[in-house]
Design a protein around this motif. Structure first.
Motif, PDB file in Angstrom:
ATOM      1  N   THR A 194      -2.935  -6.171  10.366  1.00 14.88           N
ATOM      2  CA  THR A 194      -2.939  -5.034   9.445  1.00 14.88           C
ATOM      3  C   THR A 194      -1.686  -5.118   8.579  1.00 14.88           C
ATOM      4  O   THR A 194      -0.835  -5.979   8.795  1.00 14.88           O
ATOM      5  CB  THR A 194      -2.893  -3.707  10.226  1.00 14.88           C
ATOM      6  OG1 THR A 194      -1.682  -3.706  11.008  1.00 14.88           O
ATOM      7  CG2 THR A 194      -4.084  -3.545  11.147  1.00 14.88           C
ATOM      8  N   ASN A 195      -1.563  -4.201   7.629  1.00 15.92           N
ATOM      9  CA  ASN A 195      -0.362  -4.203   6.790  1.00 15.92           C
ATOM     10  C   ASN A 195       0.903  -3.929   7.609  1.00 15.92           C
ATOM     11  O   ASN A 195       1.985  -4.389   7.251  1.00 15.92           O
ATOM     12  CB  ASN A 195      -0.478  -3.159   5.678  1.00 15.92           C
ATOM     13  CG  ASN A 195      -1.406  -3.635   4.572  1.00 15.92           C
ATOM     14  OD1 ASN A 195      -1.621  -4.834   4.403  1.00 15.92           O
ATOM     15  ND2 ASN A 195      -1.977  -2.700   3.832  1.00 15.92           N
ATOM     16  N   THR A 241      -5.593   1.314   0.015  1.00 15.15           N
ATOM     17  CA  THR A 241      -4.226   0.853  -0.239  1.00 15.15           C
ATOM     18  C   THR A 241      -3.509   1.875  -1.109  1.00 15.15           C
ATOM     19  O   THR A 241      -4.116   2.472  -2.002  1.00 15.15           O
ATOM     20  CB  THR A 241      -4.262  -0.515  -0.964  1.00 15.15           C
ATOM     21  OG1 THR A 241      -4.923  -1.450  -0.134  1.00 15.15           O
ATOM     22  CG2 THR A 241      -2.866  -1.019  -1.285  1.00 15.15           C
ATOM     23  N   TRP A 297       0.176   2.232  -3.334  1.00 16.16           N
ATOM     24  CA  TRP A 297       1.469   1.677  -3.753  1.00 16.16           C
ATOM     25  C   TRP A 297       2.551   2.738  -3.571  1.00 16.16           C
ATOM     26  O   TRP A 297       3.709   2.441  -3.372  1.00 16.16           O
ATOM     27  CB  TRP A 297       1.426   1.251  -5.218  1.00 16.16           C
ATOM     28  CG  TRP A 297       0.715  -0.062  -5.448  1.00 16.16           C
ATOM     29  CD1 TRP A 297       0.047  -0.796  -4.517  1.00 16.16           C
ATOM     30  CD2 TRP A 297       0.626  -0.781  -6.675  1.00 16.16           C
ATOM     31  NE1 TRP A 297      -0.462  -1.932  -5.103  1.00 16.16           N
ATOM     32  CE2 TRP A 297      -0.118  -1.952  -6.422  1.00 16.16           C
ATOM     33  CE3 TRP A 297       1.096  -0.555  -7.968  1.00 16.16           C
ATOM     34  CZ2 TRP A 297      -0.400  -2.885  -7.426  1.00 16.16           C
ATOM     35  CZ3 TRP A 297       0.822  -1.479  -8.971  1.00 16.16           C
ATOM     36  CH2 TRP A 297       0.080  -2.641  -8.696  1.00 16.16           C
ATOM     37  N   GLU A 334       8.226  -1.448   4.434  1.00 16.54           N
ATOM     38  CA  GLU A 334       6.765  -1.621   4.515  1.00 16.54           C
ATOM     39  C   GLU A 334       6.095  -1.161   3.228  1.00 16.54           C
ATOM     40  O   GLU A 334       5.108  -0.428   3.246  1.00 16.54           O
ATOM     41  CB  GLU A 334       6.193  -0.886   5.731  1.00 16.54           C
ATOM     42  CG  GLU A 334       6.589  -1.557   7.036  1.00 16.54           C
ATOM     43  CD  GLU A 334       5.824  -1.053   8.252  1.00 16.54           C
ATOM     44  OE1 GLU A 334       5.116  -0.043   8.138  1.00 16.54           O
ATOM     45  OE2 GLU A 334       5.957  -1.679   9.308  1.00 16.54           O
ATOM     46  N   ARG A 375       4.721  -3.100   0.949  1.00 21.76           N
ATOM     47  CA  ARG A 375       3.790  -4.105   0.412  1.00 21.76           C
ATOM     48  C   ARG A 375       2.458  -4.062   1.151  1.00 21.76           C
ATOM     49  O   ARG A 375       2.418  -3.789   2.343  1.00 21.76           O
ATOM     50  CB  ARG A 375       4.412  -5.499   0.530  1.00 21.76           C
ATOM     51  CG  ARG A 375       5.635  -5.638  -0.336  1.00 21.76           C
ATOM     52  CD  ARG A 375       6.332  -6.946  -0.165  1.00 21.76           C
ATOM     53  NE  ARG A 375       7.078  -7.245  -1.375  1.00 21.76           N
ATOM     54  CZ  ARG A 375       6.692  -8.092  -2.308  1.00 21.76           C
ATOM     55  NH1 ARG A 375       5.585  -8.784  -2.150  1.00 21.76           N
ATOM     56  NH2 ARG A 375       7.403  -8.264  -3.399  1.00 21.76           N
ATOM     57  N   SER A 376       1.400  -4.349   0.402  1.00 21.21           N
ATOM     58  CA  SER A 376       0.057  -4.354   0.994  1.00 21.21           C
ATOM     59  C   SER A 376      -0.623  -5.681   0.712  1.00 21.21           C
ATOM     60  O   SER A 376      -0.397  -6.285  -0.341  1.00 21.21           O
ATOM     61  CB  SER A 376      -0.795  -3.238   0.389  1.00 21.21           C
ATOM     62  OG  SER A 376      -0.170  -2.000   0.564  1.00 21.21           O
ATOM     63  N   LYS A 379       2.082  -4.478  -4.716  1.00 19.03           N
ATOM     64  CA  LYS A 379       3.008  -3.355  -4.476  1.00 19.03           C
ATOM     65  C   LYS A 379       3.328  -2.677  -5.801  1.00 19.03           C
ATOM     66  O   LYS A 379       2.915  -3.173  -6.861  1.00 19.03           O
ATOM     67  CB  LYS A 379       4.288  -3.878  -3.836  1.00 19.03           C
ATOM     68  CG  LYS A 379       4.995  -4.867  -4.737  1.00 19.03           C
ATOM     69  CD  LYS A 379       6.449  -4.994  -4.419  1.00 19.03           C
ATOM     70  CE  LYS A 379       7.170  -5.533  -5.626  1.00 19.03           C
ATOM     71  NZ  LYS A 379       7.562  -4.507  -6.587  1.00 19.03           N
TER      72      LYS A 379
END
Lengths: 368, 207
Positions: A37-38, B32, B34, B102, B104-105, B134
């Motif tokens: 996962t992220n 997701t 940003w 954390e 960033r995806s 991101k």
């Protein structure tokens, strides 16, 4: 051709095929098939890479140090150890290659390298390392003496450099106290030798049996193993002692559950404590004890690489960070088994192709 | 010249307008974000306080993601913005592990699988699968001369301020100085270009 039709080779080939299919699926469908996962982006493929690459470095170091110190029982198995090292390294590299989202773009490491990135550095180290291992193997098989000292010296340097840079990859993880810091490089460096020696011992017993000839080398490796384990324990203690203030407690809380218990208790017990006690006992040179010690070290090393990498990716310092979790998916497991199969396949085919599956005859040993 | 942002947490109502406008402006995939509002609880029962903290890429001057990217797909522009070259990203995820925020995806699958829907912003490329993305401080808007990122534009309480933090005469530089703004987790040594007012001590703010 018949000598290649063994159950071990067939099983390894089947594992490799399954792994290739699973890897292909992740490239077509997407890496959503991974369990990552992220919050925990690196998965079991990365820990398997570290496991195999460290064992490969340990084997390379074993060959170099046995040559320098003149340890005859280990010098005799140097060609087999180098084939095992090459096979482990290639299997390990495929783990990290298949973990990449866009593997073909790895060419940019050459076209636009970032010298501050340990991944760039390890890429160039491997570009030297792999050919050097092949040259060293060729020289051993052909009994070439011209540049033996130079090649052995270079192998020693690269064998020490590779695990150090590998440790640096994880050491540059800001805000992650379990991985960050230079102690990680030292810890990985001292992990390499026990892993390599344990792999060599098991491979020798499996391939050449437990006859006197083979066991002489296994016992020599066992003695070295008993010597290297206290250094590994010291490195682990050093790693824990150099954690930033308060982080030990926060990591323990954060990594509650199986992975946390595994990191702090299970892995060190299996990979260091138990085999050390077994090897030092009065039965330490018995075949079963040597095999069990090597198996414990390899199993414990695999668990240690996995837990430290998964737990280590979590950021315990900030209440802003969401807690992550990771459970290997089916694709993760099949790909890992596939690359373990590749390493096993390369080793088994390699030693048969080079005629290393049997111990050399007494006459040829003297000549070597 | 170096862009930066000031976030006044005392003014933030946690309405999520910034997060939603960011998603719409930048074609951010489903699942997701940003930019996110994370609620942080401070104190101990019964004296508890819940505080919304606006989280995104901190565009650090000593950016760990830039340092570790093996192919220089992540780099820092001269104006201080940390950007990502999606055509070069090898998908190793090292930048995600290196970033302590954390921020960033990773696109674990192809975003917007139904093709290229009409609601997407044509000024921003839709990122492919297997690359890291991101916050870019809406770099396309900065390059087009627009006043600031979409999140700043959307904030109803003006909690977000964007500008040149390297110019001591700019509004944002004066605000950072006058409010005693601090950065998130200064102990990480990343030198972020995003400043906060009212940051709790546990995140690096003053007592």
């Amino acid at each position: 051709m018949r000598k290649y039709m063994t159950p071990g080779i067939l099983v390894s080939a089947l594992l490799l095929i399954a792994g290739l299919v699973a890897w292909g699926a992740t490239q077509v469908v997407g890496q959503k098939l991974f369990g990552a996962t992220n919050a925990v982006p690196w998965n079991i493929l990365l820990s398997n890479y570290a496991f195999l690459a460290l064992a490969a470095s340990g084997l390379c170091l074993t060959v170099a140090i046995s040559s320098i110190t003149g340890n005859e029982p280990l010098k005799r198995v140097a060609p087999l150890a180098l084939v095992l090292s090459i096979a482990s390294l290639l299997g390990g590299m495929m783990n990290t290659f298949s973990e990449l989202g866009n593997p073909l773009r790895i060419i940019y490491v050459i076209l636009s390298p970032n010298w501050s990135s340990p991944i760039s550095l390890i890429f160039f180290v491997y570009m030297l390392y792999l050919p050097l291992l092949c040259v060293e193997l060729w020289m051993l098989l052909k009994n070439r003496q011209e540049y033996k000292s130079l090649v052995t010296g270079l192998a020693l340097v690269i064998g020490l450099t590779a695990p150090t840079v590998l440790g640096t990859i994880f050491a540059q993880s800001s805000g992650r106290p379990l991985l960050a810091g230079f102690a990680m490089s030292v810890y990985y460096l001292l992990t390499a030798m026990p892993a390599g020696l344990a792999l060599l011992m098991l491979a020798l017993m499996l391939i050449r049996g437990t006859g006197a000839e083979s066991m002489e080398s296994v016992k020599a490796a066992g003695r070295w193993l008993a010597m290297t384990l206290p250094f590994l324990l010291a490195a682990l203690i050093w790693k824990a002692a150099t954690l930033p203030a308060g982080s030990l407690e926060s990591i323990a809380t954060f990594a509650d559950g199986f992975l946390g218990r595994s990191f702090w208790g299970l892995a060190p017990a299996i990979a260091i404590g138990l085999p050390f006690l077994l090897l030092l006992s009065k039965y330490g040179e018995r075949t079963g004890i040597l095999a069990a010690s090597a198996a414990f070290i390899l199993g414990g090393s695999f668990i240690a690489r996995h837990t430290e990498l998964i737990v280590g990716q979590l950021v315990p310092a900030s209440p802003l960070i969401k807690s992550g979790s990771y459970l290997p998916s089916t694709a993760d497991v099949v790909i890992v088994l596939g690359w373990l199969g590749l390493a096993a396949l390369l080793f088994q085919v390699g030693i048969r192709a080079l005629g290393l599956e049997q111990a050399p005859a007494a006459g040829s040993r003297k000549a070597a | 010249m170096g862009y930066g942002m000031l976030i006044d947490l005392r003014k933030c109502s946690a309405c999520q307008s910034c997060a939603i406008n960011c998603k719409v402006e930048n074609n951010v995939p489903v699942g997701t974000f940003w930019r996110e509002i994370t609620m942080v609880t401070e104190g101990s029962f019964p004296n508890l306080k819940s505080l919304p903290v606006n989280m995104a890429c901190q565009h650090c001057d000593n950016a760990p993601c830039v340092n570790v990217c093996p192919v220089t797909a992540t780099y820092k522009r001269e104006d201080g913005i940390v950007v990502q070259d999606y055509d070069k990203c090898v998908g190793c995820k090292y930048c995600m592990v290196a970033c302590p925020y954390e921020a960033r995806s990773f696109n674990w699958e192809k975003p917007f699988k139904d093709g290229h829907p009409t609601y997407l912003n044509p000024d921003v490329p839709v990122r492919p699968k297997h690359v890291v993305e991101k916050c870019t401080f809406c770099v396309h808007r900065a390059d087009a001369g627009k006043p600031g990122p979409a999140c700043v534009e959307a904030c109803p309480t003006r909690a977000l301020v964007f500008g040149d933090i390297d110019d001591p005469t700019s509004e944002i530089a004066k605000l950072i100085k006058s409010t005693g703004a601090t950065v998130l987790h200064p102990e990480f040594g990343t030198k972020p270009r995003v400043y906060f007012v009212g940051l709790p001590a546990s995140l690096g703010g003053g007592k």
